[in-house]
Design a protein around this motif. Structure first.
Motif, short mmCIF file in Angstrom:
data_model
loop_
_atom_site.label_atom_id
_atom_site.label_comp_id
_atom_site.label_asym_id
_atom_site.label_seq_id
_atom_site.Cartn_x
_atom_site.Cartn_y
_atom_site.Cartn_z
N ALA A 1 0.58 -1.37 -17.89
CA ALA A 1 0.33 0.06 -18.10
C ALA A 1 0.00 0.76 -16.79
O ALA A 1 0.41 1.91 -16.57
N SER A 2 -0.71 0.08 -15.92
CA SER A 2 -1.05 0.65 -14.61
C SER A 2 0.19 0.87 -13.77
O SER A 2 0.30 1.89 -13.07
N ILE A 3 1.10 -0.05 -13.83
CA ILE A 3 2.34 0.08 -13.05
C ILE A 3 3.18 1.23 -13.59
O ILE A 3 3.77 2.00 -12.83
N GLU B 1 0.85 -1.18 0.00
CA GLU B 1 0.00 0.00 0.00
C GLU B 1 0.88 1.23 0.00
O GLU B 1 2.02 1.20 0.46
N ASN B 2 0.34 2.33 -0.53
CA ASN B 2 1.04 3.59 -0.38
C ASN B 2 0.49 4.33 0.83
O ASN B 2 -0.32 3.80 1.57
N GLY B 3 0.88 5.54 1.02
CA GLY B 3 0.47 6.29 2.21
C GLY B 3 -1.02 6.54 2.33
O GLY B 3 -1.54 6.67 3.42
N ASN B 4 -1.74 6.59 1.20
CA ASN B 4 -3.18 6.88 1.29
C ASN B 4 -4.03 5.61 1.34
O ASN B 4 -5.25 5.67 1.19
N GLY B 5 -3.43 4.46 1.53
CA GLY B 5 -4.18 3.22 1.69
C GLY B 5 -4.52 2.51 0.39
O GLY B 5 -5.20 1.50 0.41
N ARG B 6 -4.06 3.00 -0.74
CA ARG B 6 -4.35 2.38 -2.04
C ARG B 6 -3.52 1.12 -2.20
O ARG B 6 -2.32 1.10 -2.00
N LYS B 7 -4.19 0.04 -2.56
CA LYS B 7 -3.50 -1.22 -2.75
C LYS B 7 -3.07 -1.36 -4.20
O LYS B 7 -3.81 -1.02 -5.11
N TYR B 8 -1.89 -1.89 -4.41
CA TYR B 8 -1.36 -2.08 -5.76
C TYR B 8 -1.52 -3.53 -6.15
O TYR B 8 -0.61 -4.35 -5.98
N ILE B 9 -2.66 -3.87 -6.72
CA ILE B 9 -2.88 -5.26 -7.12
C ILE B 9 -2.28 -5.56 -8.48
O ILE B 9 -2.12 -6.72 -8.84
N SER B 10 -1.93 -4.52 -9.25
CA SER B 10 -1.32 -4.74 -10.56
C SER B 10 -0.02 -5.52 -10.44
O SER B 10 0.34 -6.27 -11.33
N ARG C 1 -0.55 8.91 -14.47
CA ARG C 1 -1.96 9.30 -14.47
C ARG C 1 -2.81 8.09 -14.82
O ARG C 1 -2.34 7.17 -15.48
N ASP C 2 -4.03 8.08 -14.40
CA ASP C 2 -5.00 7.03 -14.71
C ASP C 2 -4.55 5.64 -14.26
O ASP C 2 -5.01 4.63 -14.77
N SER C 3 -3.65 5.58 -13.30
CA SER C 3 -3.14 4.31 -12.82
C SER C 3 -4.26 3.45 -12.20
O SER C 3 -4.34 2.25 -12.46
N GLU C 4 -5.10 4.09 -11.42
CA GLU C 4 -6.18 3.35 -10.76
C GLU C 4 -7.20 2.82 -11.78
O GLU C 4 -7.69 1.70 -11.64
N LYS C 5 -7.49 3.61 -12.79
CA LYS C 5 -8.43 3.19 -13.84
C LYS C 5 -7.88 1.99 -14.61
O LYS C 5 -8.59 1.01 -14.85
N LEU C 6 -6.62 2.05 -14.97
CA LEU C 6 -5.99 0.94 -15.70
C LEU C 6 -5.93 -0.32 -14.83
O LEU C 6 -6.14 -1.43 -15.32
N GLU C 7 -5.65 -0.12 -13.55
CA GLU C 7 -5.59 -1.25 -12.62
C GLU C 7 -6.97 -1.91 -12.48
O GLU C 7 -7.08 -3.13 -12.44
N ARG C 8 -8.01 -1.10 -12.45
CA ARG C 8 -9.37 -1.64 -12.35
C ARG C 8 -9.75 -2.44 -13.60
O ARG C 8 -10.35 -3.50 -13.50
N ILE C 9 -9.37 -1.94 -14.77
CA ILE C 9 -9.62 -2.67 -16.02
C ILE C 9 -8.86 -3.99 -16.01
O ILE C 9 -9.41 -5.04 -16.38
N ALA C 10 -7.61 -3.96 -15.58
CA ALA C 10 -6.81 -5.18 -15.51
C ALA C 10 -7.43 -6.19 -14.56
O ALA C 10 -7.48 -7.39 -14.85
N ASP C 11 -7.94 -5.71 -13.44
CA ASP C 11 -8.58 -6.57 -12.45
C ASP C 11 -9.83 -7.23 -13.02
O ASP C 11 -10.04 -8.44 -12.87
N ILE C 12 -10.66 -6.45 -13.70
CA ILE C 12 -11.89 -7.00 -14.30
C ILE C 12 -11.55 -8.02 -15.38
O ILE C 12 -12.16 -9.10 -15.44
N LEU C 13 -10.59 -7.71 -16.23
CA LEU C 13 -10.18 -8.66 -17.28
C LEU C 13 -9.63 -9.95 -16.67
O LEU C 13 -9.94 -11.05 -17.14
N PHE C 14 -8.81 -9.79 -15.64
CA PHE C 14 -8.22 -10.97 -14.99
C PHE C 14 -9.30 -11.88 -14.41
O PHE C 14 -9.29 -13.09 -14.62
#
Length: 102
Positions: free
Chosen positions: A64-66, A3-12, A70-83
């Motif tokens: 791309a999310s990694i 996680e980073n400082g704001n609690g966002r998890k990096y699942i990518s 910009r748009d890192s969270e959006k790309l990560e969400r797309i990757a998660d849904i596809l996965f």
């Protein structure tokens, strides 16, 4: 999970290697089916081919999310849904094979 400082998890960071491994497994399965001519009478080879495309897309969006600032969270969400979609397709394919529906 990292996680980073704001609690966002990096699942990518987890999706990328796992999707790449599943992509390789799908290639092996598809190659085996072509060699044994099993794919000629079923739709399993089409489903495995769809898994290949979905896991490849998940890998690309995850990478791309990694890399993106910009748009890192959006790309990560797309990757998660596809996965998760790829896992679902792979599960249905396995159930078809196990229960010999086709």
């Amino acid at each position: 999970m990292s996680e980073n400082g704001n609690g966002r998890k990096y699942i990518s960071h987890h999706i990328l290697p796992t999707a790449a491994n599943l992509l390789g497994i799908c290639f092996v399965i598809l190659s085996f089916m072509k060699v044994t001519k099993m794919g000629l009478e079923t739709i399993i080879d089409e489903m495995v081919s769809l898994c290949i495309v979905v896991f490849l897309a998940a890998s690309i969006f995850s990478y791309a999310s990694i890399r993106a600032s910009r748009d890192s969270e959006k790309l990560e969400r797309i990757a998660d849904i596809l996965f998760l979609g790829g896992l679902g397709i792979m599960t249905v394919t396995a159930l078809i094979i196990v229960f010999e529906v086709i």
